[in-house]
Design a protein around this motif. Structure first.
Motif, mmCIF file in Angstrom:
data_model
loop_
_atom_site.group_PDB
_atom_site.id
_atom_site.type_symbol
_atom_site.label_atom_id
_atom_site.label_comp_id
_atom_site.label_asym_id
_atom_site.label_seq_id
_atom_site.Cartn_x
_atom_site.Cartn_y
_atom_site.Cartn_z
ATOM 1 N N MET A 293 0.832 -1.215 0.000
ATOM 2 C CA MET A 293 0.000 0.000 0.000
ATOM 3 C C MET A 293 0.854 1.246 0.000
ATOM 4 O O MET A 293 2.037 1.223 -0.282
ATOM 5 N N LEU A 294 0.252 2.328 0.408
ATOM 6 C CA LEU A 294 0.955 3.596 0.292
ATOM 7 C C LEU A 294 1.881 3.832 1.496
ATOM 8 O O LEU A 294 1.645 4.697 2.317
ATOM 9 N N ASP A 295 2.947 3.050 1.566
ATOM 10 C CA ASP A 295 3.910 3.273 2.651
ATOM 11 C C ASP A 295 4.989 4.246 2.178
ATOM 12 O O ASP A 295 4.952 4.723 1.041
ATOM 13 N N SER A 296 5.946 4.504 3.057
ATOM 14 C CA SER A 296 6.958 5.506 2.727
ATOM 15 C C SER A 296 7.781 5.064 1.509
ATOM 16 O O SER A 296 8.216 5.885 0.694
ATOM 17 N N GLN A 297 7.941 3.779 1.347
ATOM 18 C CA GLN A 297 8.713 3.278 0.213
ATOM 19 C C GLN A 297 7.994 3.593 -1.100
ATOM 20 O O GLN A 297 8.575 4.033 -2.085
ATOM 21 N N MET A 298 6.677 3.398 -1.056
ATOM 22 C CA MET A 298 5.865 3.659 -2.245
ATOM 23 C C MET A 298 5.861 5.150 -2.591
ATOM 24 O O MET A 298 5.958 5.528 -3.762
ATOM 25 N N ILE A 299 5.770 5.961 -1.514
ATOM 26 C CA ILE A 299 5.765 7.399 -1.737
ATOM 27 C C ILE A 299 7.082 7.836 -2.383
ATOM 28 O O ILE A 299 7.105 8.600 -3.354
ATOM 29 N N TRP A 300 8.148 7.310 -1.873
ATOM 30 C CA TRP A 300 9.474 7.617 -2.432
ATOM 31 C C TRP A 300 9.538 7.207 -3.906
ATOM 32 O O TRP A 300 10.043 7.931 -4.758
ATOM 33 N N LEU A 301 8.950 6.041 -4.202
ATOM 34 C CA LEU A 301 8.923 5.542 -5.571
ATOM 35 C C LEU A 301 8.161 6.511 -6.493
ATOM 36 O O LEU A 301 8.585 6.809 -7.610
ATOM 37 N N LEU A 302 7.031 7.005 -5.942
ATOM 38 C CA LEU A 302 6.215 7.935 -6.741
ATOM 39 C C LEU A 302 6.945 9.259 -6.957
ATOM 40 O O LEU A 302 6.920 9.818 -8.066
ATOM 41 N N VAL A 303 7.613 9.739 -5.893
ATOM 42 C CA VAL A 303 8.358 10.999 -6.022
ATOM 43 C C VAL A 303 9.446 10.839 -7.084
ATOM 44 O O VAL A 303 9.619 11.688 -7.972
ATOM 45 N N GLN A 304 10.122 9.696 -6.998
ATOM 46 C CA GLN A 304 11.158 9.407 -7.996
ATOM 47 C C GLN A 304 10.534 9.351 -9.395
ATOM 48 O O GLN A 304 11.095 9.860 -10.367
ATOM 49 N N GLY A 305 9.363 8.745 -9.463
ATOM 50 C CA GLY A 305 8.653 8.627 -10.741
ATOM 51 C C GLY A 305 8.335 9.997 -11.322
ATOM 52 O O GLY A 305 8.533 10.248 -12.519
ATOM 53 N N ILE A 306 7.869 10.888 -10.448
ATOM 54 C CA ILE A 306 7.565 12.253 -10.913
ATOM 55 C C ILE A 306 8.839 12.899 -11.452
ATOM 56 O O ILE A 306 8.860 13.487 -12.545
ATOM 57 N N GLY A 307 9.919 12.738 -10.687
ATOM 58 C CA GLY A 307 11.211 13.309 -11.092
ATOM 59 C C GLY A 307 11.637 12.788 -12.455
ATOM 60 O O GLY A 307 12.003 13.564 -13.355
#
Lengths: 220, 341
Positions: free
Chosen positions: A1-15
């Motif tokens: 789910m939306l844990d800190s790892q996933m959030i980091w992945l999404l931020v990286q994805g945006i970048g």
């Protein structure tokens, strides 16, 4: 789910998405802008008509534009490797993005410059302006709002292409949607990436529109 | 003494190659424009006048013939020399053709900028010119914020910026209302007088010629039908094309069919004082009314040009006296039958 790892992945994805989109837009303009100018200048009623050049470029632009992006991205893998040393990742993705977008940009630039009233070019000629001065100080300068508008269209289109890059090993939000949302049935992640992509496009379109209307002195 | 020639056009020809064959836009054009002239070139749409003015600064390359500007045959110049030459020939247009993304001031600086003039000097010159055209307070305005007349004033200032010897005007007032047209025309006349700039005006309106030109050429179906001083052309238009332009309502003469059975008289005004009420004087003197069938006269510099067609009283004696009166005023009077025109 939306844990800190996933959030980091999404931020990286945006970048990565922004990196690919903006990088590809930049290089597409480096190639597409001069190409568009040459198309207008060399056309039959251009300021320096040169039909052979016009016809060759016209055909090349049309040909490149008719190849579907995914096919192009796979087809030119050897070329991508030659330039970036690899065929996967965001940097490698920029190569097919540029190849696909540059002809599109050339057409956008061409149509912006063709909108310009021929009388203004004639006036510049009557003042003794050289062709280079006319291109630089009249055509490009007077078409600035229209060129900015075209750039907004280009950047959002390239963003759309970059998401397709997920299929061929590029990173970015497209890849996340594909790997997590599709393969792992994580519909929430799918939804989040879609929302993020929509937001990015909205921001780009909005700021593009603002820049365009700010630059346009015809509507004050 | 005649002033020196600044533009001389010799045996100029321009042919456009099109798919449906060659189009002769200009044929056998010979013109002399002297320093300080306000030279009008008038013709109907499609007569070739716009092509002709573009041949003067070589925006159109003539197919044959010479254009001599200030003693130099410019038709054979290299590109770089041609661009330099164009700085001594300003041009203004029907649609103004201002740079829409630049202010009035930047527009006026533009020809100086491309000529490589220092920015500060260019700005000072722009200020001077804005004053000359009466737009000092609009320096920072963009063309979209200016009216048509103001735009044309900016265009005139821009054309004057590099201190040209000649200004070419291509239908410069055709997009303007009559009041604005007048103010632009008087500005051009002013510039001609103050700065000694030769002005070449292309127009389809006889009014424009009447108001400011001293010389005129009439262009009709690709060639010069007639040229000379404005008075000459008004006084005695020699060709059909000239008559059509001087008396555009000329064909109305035929509309009085039945009346025209009787003898009518044409009174030709060719430069008499327009302040003298000739017809009224004649009526008072002879104490008999006349029927005016047609009148088309123009006032140029206080002189009357044109014609009036009248039906004199049937009484032969009175008619005779009237004719005598008119002839005593140095007017040409001739009998017309059926308004052959």
């Amino acid at each position: 789910m939306l844990d800190s790892q996933m959030i980091w992945l999404l931020v990286q994805g945006i970048g990565e998405t922004l990196y690919m989109t903006l990088g590809a837009t930049l290089f597409s303009y480096v190639i597409g802008l001069p190409l568009g100018v040459i198309l207008v200048v060399c056309a039959k009623d251009g300021i320096k008509p040169c039909l052979p050049v016009y016809r060759v470029l016209d055909v090349i632009v049309n040909l490149t534009r008719s190849i579907p992006f995914l096919v192009l991205a796979v087809w030119i893998i050897p070329f991508t490797r030659l330039i970036t040393g690899t065929s996967i990742g965001s940097t490698a993705m920029i190569v097919p993005l540029v190849l696909a977008a540059a002809p599109f940009v050339a057409r956008l630039v061409e149509s912006s410059l063709l909108e310009l009233d021929k009388g203004i070019i004639e006036a510049a000629q009557s003042m003794g302006a050289s062709n280079f001065q006319i291109i630089w100080k009249v055509m490009l300068s007077e078409s600035k709002p229209s060129l900015l508008n075209g750039a907004t269209i280009a950047v959002t289109t390239i963003l759309g292409y970059s998401a397709m890059g997920g299929f061929v090993g590029a990173g970015g939000l497209g890849a996340i949607a594909y790997n997590y949302g599709y393969y792992r049935y994580q519909t929430d992640i799918m939804l989040i990436t879609v929302i993020l992509l929509v937001i990015i496009v909205q921001v780009m379109q909005g700021s593009g529109n603002k820049l365009t209307s700010h630059a346009d002195k015809r509507k004050i | 003494m005649e002033k020196e020639i600044i533009i001389q056009i010799q045996d100029l020809e321009k042919t456009f190659r099109t798919k449906s064959g060659d189009v002769h836009a200009l044929r056998d054009i010979n013109l002399e424009i002297r320093k300080g002239d306000i030279f009008g070139i008038i013709g109907m749409s499609g007569a070739g006048k716009s092509t002709l003015v573009r041949c003067i600064n070589l925006l159109e390359k003539p197919t044959a013939g010479k254009v001599i500007f200030d003693g130099i045959d410019i038709s054979g110049l290299e590109d770089a020399e041609l661009r330099k030459m164009r700085r001594s020939m300003g041009m203004i247009f029907q649609q103004f053709n201002l740079l829409m993304q630049k202010t009035a001031e930047e527009n006026i600086c533009f020809p100086l900028e491309i000529a490589g003039v220092d920015k500060r000097k260019a700005k000072a010159r722009a200020k001077e010119l804005l004053e000359l055209v009466g737009l000092s307070d609009r320096a920072k305005s963009y063309p979209s914020q200016l009216s048509g007349g103001q735009k044309q004033r900016v265009a005139i200032a821009r054309a004057l910026a590099p201190n040209p010897k000649v200004i070419l005007c291509d239908e410069a007032t055709s997009a303007l209302d009559p009041v604005t047209t007048n103010s632009i025309l008087s500005l051009l006349k002013d510039i001609n007088r103050k700065l000694g700039v030769t002005v070449v005006i292309i127009t389809h309106e006889m009014d424009v010629i009447e108001k400011i030109c001293n010389r005129v050429a009439i262009i009709d179906s690709s060639h010069i039908a007639e040229s000379g001083s404005v008075e000459e052309i008004f006084f005695k238009p020699q060709t059909e094309a000239a008559r059509r332009l001087v008396y555009p309502e000329g064909d109305q003469l035929t509309q009085f069919g039945p009346v025209a059975e009787q003898a009518c008289w044409r009174i030709v005004f060719d430069g008499n004082s327009s302040f003298e009420p000739v017809i009224a004087g004649m009526v008072l003197e002879c104490k008999a009314p006349v029927n005016i069938l047609f009148a088309d006269t123009k006032n140029i510099d206080g002189k009357a040009f044109g014609q009036i067609v009248v039906q004199l009283p049937e009484d032969v004696d009175i008619a005779e006296r009237m004719l005598k009166y008119l002839r005593s005023k140095n007017l040409t009077v001739e009998e017309v039958r059926g308004y052959a025109g």
